[in-house]
Write an enzyme that holds these catalytic residues in place. Structure first.
Site, PDB file in Angstrom:
ATOM      1  N   TYR A 155       4.781   7.494  -4.150  1.00  0.00           N
ATOM      2  CA  TYR A 155       4.637   6.343  -3.247  1.00  0.00           C
ATOM      3  C   TYR A 155       5.771   6.334  -2.224  1.00  0.00           C
ATOM      4  O   TYR A 155       5.552   6.132  -1.024  1.00  0.00           O
ATOM      5  CB  TYR A 155       4.628   5.061  -4.075  1.00  0.00           C
ATOM      6  CG  TYR A 155       4.283   3.801  -3.313  1.00  0.00           C
ATOM      7  CD1 TYR A 155       2.959   3.426  -3.098  1.00  0.00           C
ATOM      8  CD2 TYR A 155       5.284   2.963  -2.818  1.00  0.00           C
ATOM      9  CE1 TYR A 155       2.641   2.257  -2.421  1.00  0.00           C
ATOM     10  CE2 TYR A 155       4.977   1.786  -2.134  1.00  0.00           C
ATOM     11  CZ  TYR A 155       3.663   1.437  -1.943  1.00  0.00           C
ATOM     12  OH  TYR A 155       3.351   0.279  -1.263  1.00  0.00           O
ATOM     13  N   LYS A 159       5.280   6.701   1.846  1.00  0.00           N
ATOM     14  CA  LYS A 159       5.631   5.647   2.806  1.00  0.00           C
ATOM     15  C   LYS A 159       6.723   6.116   3.777  1.00  0.00           C
ATOM     16  O   LYS A 159       6.738   5.708   4.942  1.00  0.00           O
ATOM     17  CB  LYS A 159       6.031   4.373   2.063  1.00  0.00           C
ATOM     18  CG  LYS A 159       4.891   3.753   1.238  1.00  0.00           C
ATOM     19  CD  LYS A 159       3.692   3.323   2.099  1.00  0.00           C
ATOM     20  CE  LYS A 159       2.651   2.553   1.299  1.00  0.00           C
ATOM     21  NZ  LYS A 159       1.495   2.107   2.104  1.00  0.00           N
TER      22      LYS A 159
HETATM   23  N1  LIG Z   1       1.590  -5.618  -2.769  1.00  0.00           N
HETATM   24  C1  LIG Z   1       2.820  -5.251  -2.462  1.00  0.00           C
HETATM   25  O1  LIG Z   1       3.826  -5.734  -3.049  1.00  0.00           O
HETATM   26  C2  LIG Z   1       3.056  -4.238  -1.359  1.00  0.00           C
HETATM   27  C3  LIG Z   1       4.374  -3.957  -0.981  1.00  0.00           C
HETATM   28  C4  LIG Z   1       4.618  -3.030   0.021  1.00  0.00           C
HETATM   29  C5  LIG Z   1       3.560  -2.394   0.642  1.00  0.00           C
HETATM   30  N2  LIG Z   1       2.286  -2.669   0.273  1.00  0.00           N
HETATM   31  C6  LIG Z   1       1.220  -1.948   0.952  1.00  0.00           C
HETATM   32  O2  LIG Z   1       0.261  -2.860   1.447  1.00  0.00           O
HETATM   33  C7  LIG Z   1      -0.995  -2.191   1.587  1.00  0.00           C
HETATM   34  C8  LIG Z   1      -2.094  -3.081   1.033  1.00  0.00           C
HETATM   35  O3  LIG Z   1      -1.891  -3.219  -0.360  1.00  0.00           O
HETATM   36  P1  LIG Z   1      -2.181  -4.561  -1.172  1.00  0.00           P
HETATM   37  O4  LIG Z   1      -0.913  -4.952  -1.816  1.00  0.00           O
HETATM   38  O5  LIG Z   1      -2.917  -5.537  -0.331  1.00  0.00           O
HETATM   39  O6  LIG Z   1      -3.088  -3.969  -2.350  1.00  0.00           O
HETATM   40  P2  LIG Z   1      -4.578  -4.278  -2.834  1.00  0.00           P
HETATM   41  O7  LIG Z   1      -4.815  -3.353  -3.983  1.00  0.00           O
HETATM   42  O8  LIG Z   1      -4.759  -5.732  -3.044  1.00  0.00           O
HETATM   43  O9  LIG Z   1      -5.462  -3.811  -1.597  1.00  0.00           O
HETATM   44  C9  LIG Z   1      -5.583  -2.466  -1.252  1.00  0.00           C
HETATM   45  C10 LIG Z   1      -7.026  -2.166  -0.915  1.00  0.00           C
HETATM   46  O10 LIG Z   1      -7.116  -0.781  -0.517  1.00  0.00           O
HETATM   47  C11 LIG Z   1      -8.318  -0.262  -1.032  1.00  0.00           C
HETATM   48  N3  LIG Z   1      -8.252   1.184  -1.147  1.00  0.00           N
HETATM   49  C12 LIG Z   1      -7.540   1.912  -2.052  1.00  0.00           C
HETATM   50  N4  LIG Z   1      -7.775   3.219  -1.863  1.00  0.00           N
HETATM   51  C13 LIG Z   1      -8.636   3.323  -0.816  1.00  0.00           C
HETATM   52  C14 LIG Z   1      -9.250   4.413  -0.164  1.00  0.00           C
HETATM   53  N5  LIG Z   1      -9.036   5.673  -0.566  1.00  0.00           N
HETATM   54  N6  LIG Z   1     -10.076   4.168   0.876  1.00  0.00           N
HETATM   55  C15 LIG Z   1     -10.324   2.889   1.273  1.00  0.00           C
HETATM   56  N7  LIG Z   1      -9.779   1.814   0.676  1.00  0.00           N
HETATM   57  C16 LIG Z   1      -8.946   2.027  -0.361  1.00  0.00           C
HETATM   58  C17 LIG Z   1      -8.448  -0.928  -2.401  1.00  0.00           C
HETATM   59  O11 LIG Z   1      -9.789  -0.853  -2.886  1.00  0.00           O
HETATM   60  C18 LIG Z   1      -7.982  -2.344  -2.101  1.00  0.00           C
HETATM   61  O12 LIG Z   1      -9.071  -3.182  -1.744  1.00  0.00           O
HETATM   62  C19 LIG Z   1      -0.830  -0.845   0.887  1.00  0.00           C
HETATM   63  O13 LIG Z   1      -0.667   0.183   1.827  1.00  0.00           O
HETATM   64  C20 LIG Z   1       0.424  -1.017   0.066  1.00  0.00           C
HETATM   65  O14 LIG Z   1       1.088   0.209  -0.159  1.00  0.00           O
HETATM   66  C21 LIG Z   1       2.014  -3.580  -0.715  1.00  0.00           C
END
Ligand SMILES: NC(=O)c1ccc[n+]([C@@H]2O[C@H](COP(=O)([O-])OP(=O)(O)OC[C@H]3O[C@@H](n4cnc5c(N)ncnc54)[C@H](O)[C@@H]3O)[C@@H](O)[C@H]2O)c1
Length: 254
Positions: A155, A159
């Protein structure tokens, strides 16, 4: 409305930050292609927002595949006639796995979804933007893109790479009307996981313990991240290009 007459593609739209972003962009006038690999919650969101008068459609696709990326961007141009905003937001975690314990399969999948996917989407979207003379990309990176201690190895690498992709595109295409920026969320209340299967209990405990020990006391709501993405995508950010914006409640400042 900030996004009137504009067309946006949002990946990872069925849940968390992506879902909040679709709601925000469509409520501010954009036509949205909502993309996710999981069909049922994606369709439910689209049906719900269409019922409220929003202009959007669902595209069930895997962003890690060229065919998935082709499908989502063609949906934008064929359904709405143009493309103004690309939000590469879909992402999966790695259960905080350190390098020596990373199965190759996990490494490949995390890199494929979090880094190759955004690259494929940018590579396909940029020619459309160049033909129009404008376009903007916002990538959802992470605190893990800025330091080594916010996630496991795959990860963190993905990133960091996404931030490099953001800066490279900003540098190469800024003069031709394309902006590319990234947000780096801290801890956000979402269901983020491996994107497939059920995470092992030990992995979940590791994530929970890490966030408990190091994140700021308040965890963000998905909409607090969506607000920052929408700002970077909007004309209010017209002179912001290549920016990497922490949206972390001060986590990075510690
Ligand atoms: N939640 C956190 O604390 C956090 C922190 C830093 C960064 N992020 C980043 O935020 C972004 C969104 O994550 P989130 O926290 O909303 O998670 P989440 O799991 O709630 O949403 C992510 C979505 O991406 C979809 N997904 C996964 N693989 C996929 C693929 N191959 N093709 C299409 N869709 C796909 C999933 O089905 C899901 O609906 C991500 O890039 C994550 O790395 C999240």
């Amino acid at each position: 409305m900030r996004f009137e007459q504009q067309v946006a593609v949002v990946t990872g739209a069925a849940s968390g930050i992506g879902r909040a972003l679709v709601q925000r962009l469509s409520s501010e006038g954009a036509a949205v292609v909502a993309v996710d690999i999981v069909e049922e919650p994606l369709q439910a969101l689209v049906t719900e927002l269409q019922g409220q008068g929003a202009k959007l459609c669902a595209c069930c696709a895997d962003v890690a595949s060229e065919s998935g990326v082709e499908a989502m961007l063609t949906t934008a141009t064929s359904t709405y006639g143009r493309l103004d905003i690309l939000c590469n937001n879909a992402g999966i975690m790695d259960l905080m796995t350190p390098a020596a314990e990373v199965p190759l399969e996990l490494w490949e999948r995390v890199l494929a979804v979090n880094l190759y996917g955004p690259f494929l989407a940018c590579r396909r979207a940029i020619p459309i933007f160049l033909e129009q003379g404008s376009g903007t990309i916002v990538n959802t990176a992470s605190e893990a893109g800025l330091r080594g201690g916010a996630a496991g190895t795959p990860y963190t690498v993905s990133k960091h790479g996404l931030i490099g992709l953001t800066r490279s595109i900003a540098f190469h295409y800024g003069e031709r009307g394309i902006r590319c920026n990234a947000v780096c969320p801290g801890a956000v209340a979402t269901a983020i996981g491996l994107g497939q299967g059920t995470p092992s209990q030990s992995g979940l405990e590791r994530v929970g313990a890490f966030i408990h020990a190091s994140a700021p006391s308040r965890v963000a709501s998905p909409d607090e991240i969506a607000a920052a993405i929408a700002f970077l995508a909007s004309k209010e950010a017209s002179y912001i290009n290549g920016a990497i914006l922490p949206v972390d409640g001060g986590w990075l400042a510690a």
